[in-house]
Design an enzyme around this catalytic site. Structure first.
Site, PDB file in Angstrom:
ATOM      1  N   LYS A  38       0.943  -1.262   0.164  1.00  0.00           N
ATOM      2  CA  LYS A  38       0.074   0.111   0.095  1.00  0.00           C
ATOM      3  C   LYS A  38       0.924   1.217  -0.062  1.00  0.00           C
ATOM      4  CE  LYS A  38       0.772   1.267   4.469  1.00  0.00           C
ATOM      5  NZ  LYS A  38       1.568   2.410   4.797  1.00  0.00           N
ATOM      6  N   ASP A  44      -2.172  -0.799  10.202  1.00  0.00           N
ATOM      7  CA  ASP A  44      -2.590  -0.952   8.769  1.00  0.00           C
ATOM      8  C   ASP A  44      -3.167  -2.319   8.502  1.00  0.00           C
ATOM      9  OD1 ASP A  44      -1.590   1.549   8.583  1.00  0.00           O
ATOM     10  OD2 ASP A  44       0.375   0.914   7.514  1.00  0.00           O
TER      11      ASP A  44
END
Length: 187
Positions: free
Chosen positions: A4, A129
């Site tokens: 990401k 995350d």
């Protein structure tokens, strides 16, 4: 287990738990690790293609597996192999994504029956995350320390050139050593 990018990151303040309150825009990338899971009667065994990555109790994949065992009461095990493609300590979320892949894959392999909501709760215990990687969304707004994610519908696809310096940077160490101007206002 995709990487990401944080396309936007705003530090809003220090939290009582020592983390920072954030607002961020996550984007899922095509760059990905691959986690292979094979059922095993009891033991958990993790191997990795990257020798620099420890496969002991501190590894997030193993932590995710142990947490799922503990929370569901299963005694089943697995042999897990991580093919690492996401650079380690690069800020691309490799460890978090690997942990999310372990939760999703082992939930299915072990037939635990955990809902998406339950997996998100477990993800928050593993890292900031991890929840993003459970959304399946291309983009999401992350809040809190990043564990509260709201998918953002987007028809756009962005192109990136990713340059990773030959220096490993620990996210925890960066936050610990950084000084943030928390008086800055949003435009």
């Amino acid at each position: 287990a995709p990487a990401k990018l944080n396309l936007y990151l705003r530090v809003l303040g220090q939290r009582p738990d020592g983390y920072h309150e954030l607002e961020t825009l996550f984007e899922r990338l095509d760059l990905a690790d691959e986690l292979t899971l094979d059922a095993q009667p009891r033991d958990l065994v993790l191997t990795c293609s990257e020798r620099a990555l420890p496969c002991g109790e501190d590894n997030l994949v193993l932590k995710a597996a142990r947490l799922l065992q503990q929370q569901t009461g299963t005694a089943r095990g697995a042999r897990m192999h991580l093919l690492k493609r996401i650079p380690i300590a690069s800020g691309l979320g490799g460890g978090s994504s690997d942990a999310a892949a372990a939760l999703l894959g082992l939930n299915q392999l072990w037939e635990c029956g955990c809902s998406q909501e339950r997996l998100v709760e477990l993800a928050a215990q593993l890292g900031s995350d991890v929840a993003f990687f459970l959304t399946g969304a291309a983009f999401a707004i992350g809040r809190g320390r990043g564990e509260r994610c709201e998918p953002v519908p987007a028809a756009v696809r962005l192109a990136h050139v990713l340059a990773v310096p030959p220096v490993a940077l620990s996210t925890g160490e960066i936050y610990a050593g950084a000084r943030f101007d928390l008086t800055a206002r949003r435009p």
